[in-house]
Design an enzyme around this catalytic site. Structure first.
Site, PDB file in Angstrom:
ATOM      1  N   GLU A   1      37.305  32.449  33.058  1.00 53.40           N
ATOM      2  CA  GLU A   1      36.182  32.744  32.061  1.00 53.40           C
ATOM      3  C   GLU A   1      36.842  31.718  30.844  1.00 53.40           C
ATOM      4  O   GLU A   1      35.773  31.118  30.135  1.00 53.40           O
ATOM      5  CB  GLU A   1      36.003  34.073  31.586  1.00 53.40           C
ATOM      6  CG  GLU A   1      35.284  34.197  30.491  1.00 53.40           C
ATOM      7  CD  GLU A   1      34.999  35.570  30.162  1.00 53.40           C
ATOM      8  OE1 GLU A   1      34.349  35.938  28.915  1.00 53.40           O
ATOM      9  OE2 GLU A   1      35.481  36.533  30.734  1.00 53.40           O
TER      10      GLU A   1
ATOM     11  N   GLU B   1      38.717  44.979  28.204  1.00 51.24           N
ATOM     12  CA  GLU B   1      37.219  45.036  28.243  1.00 51.24           C
ATOM     13  C   GLU B   1      36.792  45.028  29.912  1.00 51.24           C
ATOM     14  O   GLU B   1      36.115  45.663  30.159  1.00 51.24           O
ATOM     15  CB  GLU B   1      36.250  43.859  27.382  1.00 51.24           C
ATOM     16  CG  GLU B   1      34.785  43.795  27.729  1.00 51.24           C
ATOM     17  CD  GLU B   1      34.152  42.774  27.364  1.00 51.24           C
ATOM     18  OE1 GLU B   1      33.550  42.131  28.743  1.00 51.24           O
ATOM     19  OE2 GLU B   1      34.546  42.038  26.579  1.00 51.24           O
ATOM     20  N   HIS B   2      37.629  43.899  30.354  1.00 53.63           N
ATOM     21  CA  HIS B   2      37.395  43.874  31.804  1.00 53.63           C
ATOM     22  C   HIS B   2      37.745  44.954  32.569  1.00 53.63           C
ATOM     23  O   HIS B   2      37.101  45.345  33.644  1.00 53.63           O
ATOM     24  CB  HIS B   2      37.946  42.414  32.298  1.00 53.63           C
ATOM     25  CG  HIS B   2      37.470  40.900  32.038  1.00 53.63           C
ATOM     26  ND1 HIS B   2      36.809  40.193  32.802  1.00 53.63           N
ATOM     27  CD2 HIS B   2      37.180  40.767  30.631  1.00 53.63           C
ATOM     28  CE1 HIS B   2      36.556  39.217  32.607  1.00 53.63           C
ATOM     29  NE2 HIS B   2      36.242  39.478  31.131  1.00 53.63           N
TER      30      HIS B   2
ATOM     31  N   HIS C   1      40.007  41.580  24.985  1.00 46.57           N
ATOM     32  CA  HIS C   1      39.023  40.962  25.902  1.00 46.57           C
ATOM     33  C   HIS C   1      39.365  41.491  27.224  1.00 46.57           C
ATOM     34  O   HIS C   1      38.709  41.919  28.224  1.00 46.57           O
ATOM     35  CB  HIS C   1      38.836  39.799  26.055  1.00 46.57           C
ATOM     36  CG  HIS C   1      38.052  39.051  26.682  1.00 46.57           C
ATOM     37  ND1 HIS C   1      38.508  38.111  27.942  1.00 46.57           N
ATOM     38  CD2 HIS C   1      36.793  39.039  26.995  1.00 46.57           C
ATOM     39  CE1 HIS C   1      37.409  37.912  28.571  1.00 46.57           C
ATOM     40  NE2 HIS C   1      36.357  38.295  28.194  1.00 46.57           N
TER      41      HIS C   1
END
Length: 446
Positions: A153, A76-77, A73
């Protein structure tokens, strides 16, 4: 904008690099594979001059090493931080300038990046996406601040919502010592230790054309997509890939009942989860029977749970069932209920499990099965009637080894499901002794 122009400039005519395995399937879907292994799926839809460009990688959080949860993840950022050719923010600026939209997502089994744009920007999207497939330009300066974004997040998804941590604990209990027991977003302690070097190494291992699937839907055709893909993605070299992590059926859970008292919980909530089938672990017909079972048992107004627990017994304000069938490993069944005012969770649990036992023994009636079949087939038709719906379905299918033909046959499989098959599915998978049950309770005011 010069770097973008340089990136897009690769869209020149060159000898074709795609393999001669072109195929056409239902709904006009066409497929091919580039010489470097990139699989291509095209969904022609000429109703508007727009395209949906979706690139999915066959890697997710299950491939993370111990102590590195959240890395898939985090990468992904960082994919939005720029490359040698494309400066940070340039990709977003191009999408915004044309009124498009883009985003990305990470799951346990795959990661995806998508843009919805005017059709004349398809080549630009391919060039930019292929550019960051080939490599990223990361540093401590542009990657360290993103850790704070990821941690926030996680705070919004897990720490702040009532029951967020309880749900995380339930998943870990259901999948002990298993990749599916780790949160996709990562454990907080692990996230804090991630580095951009970790992300670059993960990118180098997994982000390759022969580990990706490109799905393009909209006002285009296979010929145009292959021409553009050849000039962009086709220039990225295939790489040897490591074996993917095995995802066996986990051991039976030892912590079968979890309770949390939270000041953030406005009302009590009950849930249960269990290991279920997936399209990777059972036959497509068995998966279809489970889909019908779950829909008839606990999806929407008029389902078994809605009739019995909500309307007849007045024990719940809402009672639902769900299943995740699109997994590379075992699936997961979800059950949940919100008690009616004055009803405690123990009483609601007893009634809910009684309905589970009843359907496990008897299955669903023919009327309930027919209702579920109609809902499921209509829902799939509505989802396909959009620029993104069918593309997303085909992409998810490819991530677990299915083909467009498999997806096209799902409607017929659903329509063929019988009450006897539903009863068999319930008898096999609805076992309360294997459930992980949670109770979320509001904290009393002092």
């Amino acid at each position: 904008m010069r770097p973008i122009a340089a990136t897009i400039a690769v869209l020149i005519l060159a000898p074709p690099l795609w393999a001669a395995d072109l195929a056409k399937t239902r709904w006009g879907v066409e497929t091919a594979t580039l010489a470097n292994g990139l699989e291509v799926i095209v969904v022609p839809q000429q109703r508007m001059p727009a395209i949906h460009h979706l690139l999915m990688y066959k890697v997710g959080s299950t491939e993370e090493e111990p102590g590195k949860t959240g890395l898939a993840h985090y990468l992904e950022h960082l994919m939005f931080k720029g490359t040698e050719k494309t400066p940070p923010g340039a990709f977003d600026a191009l999408v915004n300038r044309h009124g498009g939209r883009q985003n990305a997502f990470t799951s346990a089994d795959y990661t995806g990046y998508f843009q919805t744009m005017p059709r004349d920007q398809l080549g630009a999207m391919m060039a930019l996406e292929a550019d960051r497939m080939a490599g990223l330009k990361l540093s401590e300066a542009n990657s360290r601040p993103e850790l704070s974004v990821v941690l926030e997040e996680r705070n919004q998804r897990v720490n702040a919502p009532p029951g967020g941590r309880l749900s995380e604990k339930a998943a870990a209990a259901l999948f002990p010592d298993h990749p599916y027991g780790r949160p996709v977003i990562g454990w907080e302690a692990d996230i804090k230790t991630l580095t951009y070097q970790d992300a670059l190494a993960f990118h180098a291992r997994w982000y390759a054309p022969n580990n990706a699937v490109l799905i393009v839907a909209g006002d285009t055709d296979l010929s145009e997509v292959l021409r553009l893909a050849d000039a962009t993605y086709g220039r990225v070299t295939a790489r040897a890939l490591p074996p993917r992590v095995a995802l066996p059926i986990p051991a039976a859970p030892t912590d079968r009942k979890l309770t949390e008292v939270s000041a953030r919980a406005p009302t009590p909530a009950w849930s249960a989860r269990a290991i279920g089938p997936s399209l990777s672990t059972v036959s497509p017909d068995e998966a279809a029977a489970m889909a019908v079972l779950i829909d008839g048992f606990g999806q929407g107004l008029g389902s078994r749970l809605d009739r019995t627990l909500v309307n007849e017994q007045r024990l719940a304000q809402q009672a639902l069932a769900g299943v995740d069938l699109s997994r590379r490993g075992p699936g997961q069944i979800f059950l949940s209920a919100s008690p009616a005012p004055g009803v405690d969770l123990d009483r609601l649990e007893t009634a809910f499990l009684a309905e589970v036992g009843r359907v496990q023994r008897e299955g669903l009636s023919e009327t309930e099965v027919n209702r579920a079949i109609e809902r499921l087939t209509n829902g799939e038709a509505f989802e396909r009637d959009s620029l993104t719906g069918l593309a997303n379905s085909l992409g998810r299918a490819k991530m677990i080894g299915r083909t467009p033909d498999d997806v096209a046959a799902d409607d017929d499989r659903i329509r063929r499901v019988t009450p006897a098959e539903v009863r068999q599915s319930a008898a096999r998978w609805f076992n309360p002794a294997a459930f992980v049950i949670t109770h979320l309770l509001p904290k009393a005011a002092p």
